[in-house]
Design an enzyme around this catalytic site. Structure first.
Site, PDB file in Angstrom:
ATOM      1  N   TYR A  80      -2.209  29.352  10.225  1.00  0.00           N
ATOM      2  CA  TYR A  80      -3.128  28.256  10.592  1.00  0.00           C
ATOM      3  C   TYR A  80      -3.727  28.570  11.955  1.00  0.00           C
ATOM      4  CZ  TYR A  80      -0.640  25.478   6.976  1.00  0.00           C
ATOM      5  OH  TYR A  80      -0.075  25.017   5.815  1.00  0.00           O
TER       6      TYR A  80
HETATM    7  N1  LIG Z   1       1.930  25.508   1.462  1.00  0.00           N
HETATM    8  C1  LIG Z   1       0.634  25.555   1.310  1.00  0.00           C
HETATM    9  O1  LIG Z   1       0.088  26.474   0.648  1.00  0.00           O
HETATM   10  C2  LIG Z   1      -0.226  24.493   1.923  1.00  0.00           C
HETATM   11  C3  LIG Z   1      -1.583  24.380   1.572  1.00  0.00           C
HETATM   12  C4  LIG Z   1      -2.335  23.356   2.154  1.00  0.00           C
HETATM   13  C5  LIG Z   1      -1.735  22.474   3.057  1.00  0.00           C
HETATM   14  N2  LIG Z   1      -0.397  22.627   3.419  1.00  0.00           N
HETATM   15  C6  LIG Z   1       0.276  21.690   4.352  1.00  0.00           C
HETATM   16  O2  LIG Z   1       0.122  20.371   3.857  1.00  0.00           O
HETATM   17  C7  LIG Z   1      -0.478  19.548   4.864  1.00  0.00           C
HETATM   18  C8  LIG Z   1      -1.302  18.480   4.204  1.00  0.00           C
HETATM   19  O3  LIG Z   1      -2.358  19.045   3.416  1.00  0.00           O
HETATM   20  P1  LIG Z   1      -3.745  18.291   3.329  1.00  0.00           P
HETATM   21  O4  LIG Z   1      -4.269  18.134   4.679  1.00  0.00           O
HETATM   22  O5  LIG Z   1      -4.588  18.976   2.310  1.00  0.00           O
HETATM   23  O6  LIG Z   1      -3.204  16.895   2.761  1.00  0.00           O
HETATM   24  P2  LIG Z   1      -3.700  15.485   2.344  1.00  0.00           P
HETATM   25  O7  LIG Z   1      -2.743  14.578   3.027  1.00  0.00           O
HETATM   26  O8  LIG Z   1      -3.824  15.468   0.872  1.00  0.00           O
HETATM   27  O9  LIG Z   1      -5.177  15.290   2.961  1.00  0.00           O
HETATM   28  C9  LIG Z   1      -5.347  15.090   4.318  1.00  0.00           C
HETATM   29  C10 LIG Z   1      -6.772  14.649   4.617  1.00  0.00           C
HETATM   30  O10 LIG Z   1      -6.987  13.325   4.122  1.00  0.00           O
HETATM   31  C11 LIG Z   1      -7.778  12.609   5.031  1.00  0.00           C
HETATM   32  N3  LIG Z   1      -6.996  11.421   5.446  1.00  0.00           N
HETATM   33  C12 LIG Z   1      -5.687  11.372   5.815  1.00  0.00           C
HETATM   34  N4  LIG Z   1      -5.321  10.118   6.106  1.00  0.00           N
HETATM   35  C13 LIG Z   1      -6.395   9.343   5.911  1.00  0.00           C
HETATM   36  C14 LIG Z   1      -6.629   7.953   6.033  1.00  0.00           C
HETATM   37  N5  LIG Z   1      -5.665   7.125   6.416  1.00  0.00           N
HETATM   38  N6  LIG Z   1      -7.870   7.492   5.741  1.00  0.00           N
HETATM   39  C15 LIG Z   1      -8.856   8.321   5.346  1.00  0.00           C
HETATM   40  N7  LIG Z   1      -8.687   9.663   5.204  1.00  0.00           N
HETATM   41  C16 LIG Z   1      -7.470  10.180   5.488  1.00  0.00           C
HETATM   42  C17 LIG Z   1      -8.078  13.532   6.219  1.00  0.00           C
HETATM   43  O11 LIG Z   1      -9.306  14.241   5.986  1.00  0.00           O
HETATM   44  P3  LIG Z   1     -10.730  13.786   6.590  1.00  0.00           P
HETATM   45  O12 LIG Z   1     -10.496  13.054   7.856  1.00  0.00           O
HETATM   46  O13 LIG Z   1     -11.463  15.039   6.757  1.00  0.00           O
HETATM   47  O14 LIG Z   1     -11.347  12.978   5.513  1.00  0.00           O
HETATM   48  C18 LIG Z   1      -6.977  14.558   6.122  1.00  0.00           C
HETATM   49  O15 LIG Z   1      -7.339  15.831   6.640  1.00  0.00           O
HETATM   50  C19 LIG Z   1      -1.253  20.524   5.750  1.00  0.00           C
HETATM   51  O16 LIG Z   1      -1.504  20.005   7.046  1.00  0.00           O
HETATM   52  C20 LIG Z   1      -0.310  21.705   5.758  1.00  0.00           C
HETATM   53  O17 LIG Z   1       0.722  21.518   6.716  1.00  0.00           O
HETATM   54  C21 LIG Z   1       0.341  23.610   2.841  1.00  0.00           C
END
Ligand SMILES: NC(=O)c1ccc[n+]([C@@H]2O[C@H](COP(=O)([O-])OP(=O)(O)OC[C@H]3O[C@@H](n4cnc5c(N)ncnc54)[C@H](OP(=O)(O)O)[C@@H]3O)[C@@H](O)[C@H]2O)c1
Length: 342
Positions: A56
């Site tokens: 990251y």
């Molecule tokens: N192992 C792997 O291959 C892998 C892959 C991907 C991620 N990850 C891990 O998983 C974590 C989470 O992934 P993700 O960021 O895709 O997860 P997610 O929780 O599905 O989506 C997060 C996004 O949702 C939006 N959001 C969050 N809370 C909100 C709210 N209360 N109201 C409105 N929008 C909201 C934000 O985007 P906006 O503000 O842009 O709308 C935020 O960036 C990452 O940070 C990372 O640590 C791991």
């Protein structure tokens, strides 16, 4: 007093806050000051589980990777709270910033799951995180070029040397996980205690996960800490059927790949359930996950303290059997598959 909120990670001795804090956003869509605010708010709410990765955020221009780990390292040092936390990071991907030497390096010297790369990547992560140990060291995804025995043996050495406490995997299929568990048994090596798959009501691999991977985790005590539990934001309810994209860092044309009738049905059902509980759509999506078998802690992403605080509201939410049945009906993956195939 033992706080009953914390959940045991599979058969390990680790206990995690039920919502993990993802940090893919740190240094990418959230600058350092914002990231620090998010970590402070999470920690003050009782959060102890922070997930990062060495890579990251290598995908942003000019970023060699390691930035998220560095931000977390500086924060832990400033707050003096390292020992209160479960810090999870990952190894596998290629790191940038190697300049002219990049071309001379063979694959095992710059990425993968060879002994050579794991030892180097772990040293680098420890330095960036400013810590002596990683609580949960996860292999980010499979490496077909390295035997699983070599990977597990290198990870076991890291545990025995005290650099790593527990090992886990991410993005593994059920058979790969079984192969790894079996190899650990046969060779007396450390076992993966957790898996980090993509899993939510909207994840494209959901059917496969529920049929194949989840039963393995239940049977063998592997804790599940899924990524993208909100479908990258769609399960917050901010994207609406037939309406323009909302103001959001992640809302780009790529978000539209999730815009199917089935997915909007799911989001609207979550919205109705949320209203009945005086809760938010995103909280219901997380509560549904937390009530699935072998689930320990979904790893969320947030771009602001306000977003995080909304998500943490899930801690007090318990869905009823009727809620779960209504959500299952709307999100029936057999229907999703049939719609896709016809
Ligand atoms: N192992 C792997 O291959 C892998 C892959 C991907 C991620 N990850 C891990 O998983 C974590 C989470 O992934 P993700 O960021 O895709 O997860 P997610 O929780 O599905 O989506 C997060 C996004 O949702 C939006 N959001 C969050 N809370 C909100 C709210 N209360 N109201 C409105 N929008 C909201 C934000 O985007 P906006 O503000 O842009 O709308 C935020 O960036 C990452 O940070 C990372 O640590 C791991």
């Amino acid at each position: 007093m033992v706080n009953t909120i914390y959940r045991r990670l599979g058969h390990s001795g680790l206990h995690l806050f039920p919502i993990g804090l993802g940090s893919m956003q740190f240094g990418w869509t959230a600058d350092e000051a914002t990231s620090v605010g998010i970590m402070d708010a999470y920690y003050q709410a009782g959060g102890n589980f922070i997930d990062t990765a060495d890579v990251y955020t290598t995908w942003t221009p000019g970023n060699p990777g390691g930035v998220s780990e560095e931000i977390i390292g500086r924060w832990m040092k400033a707050r003096g709270n390292r020992d209160d936390l479960v810090v999870a990071t990952k190894v596998r991907g290629g790191m940038g910033g190697m300049g002219n030497s990049q071309g001379r390096k063979t694959v095992h010297q710059r990425e993968g799951l060879s002994r050579r790369w794991i030892m180097k990547a772990c040293e680098d992560s420890l330095r960036r995180l400013q810590t002596d140990y990683i609580d949960l060291y996860q292999v980010h995804y499979i490496d077909n070029q390295t035997p699983i025995e070599e990977t597990l043996s290198a990870l076991t050495d890291l545990v025995r040397r005290g650099h790593v406490r527990y090992i886990g995997c991410s993005n593994y299929s059920a058979w790969r996980l079984m192969q790894a568990l079996w190899t650990s048994d046969r060779r007396n090596l450390e076992h993966f205690v957790s898996i980090q798959p993509e899993y939510s009501l909207l994840s494209p691999t959901r059917a496969n996960f529920e049929r194949e991977l989840m039963p393995v985790c239940v049977e063998y005590g592997v804790g599940i800490v899924p990524w993208s539990p909100l479908g990258g934001g769609m399960l917050t309810g901010k994207y609406r059927r037939g309406e323009p994209l909302p103001e959001s860092v992640r809302a780009d044309e790529n978000s539209r790949r999730r815009f199917s009738d089935q997915n909007f049905d799911v989001v609207e059902t979550l919205g109705r359930v949320a209203e009945a509980h005086d809760a938010k759509t995103a909280q219901v999506a997380l509560a549904w996950l937390l009530q699935q078998p072998a689930m320990t802690a979904p790893i969320i992403g947030a771009n602001s303290v306000a977003q995080l605080q909304e998500l943490l509201g899930v801690i007090d939410l318990k869905l009823t059997p009727d809620d779960l049945a209504e959500i299952s009906k709307a999100s029936d993956w057999e229907r999703a598959r049939t719609e896709l195939e016809t």
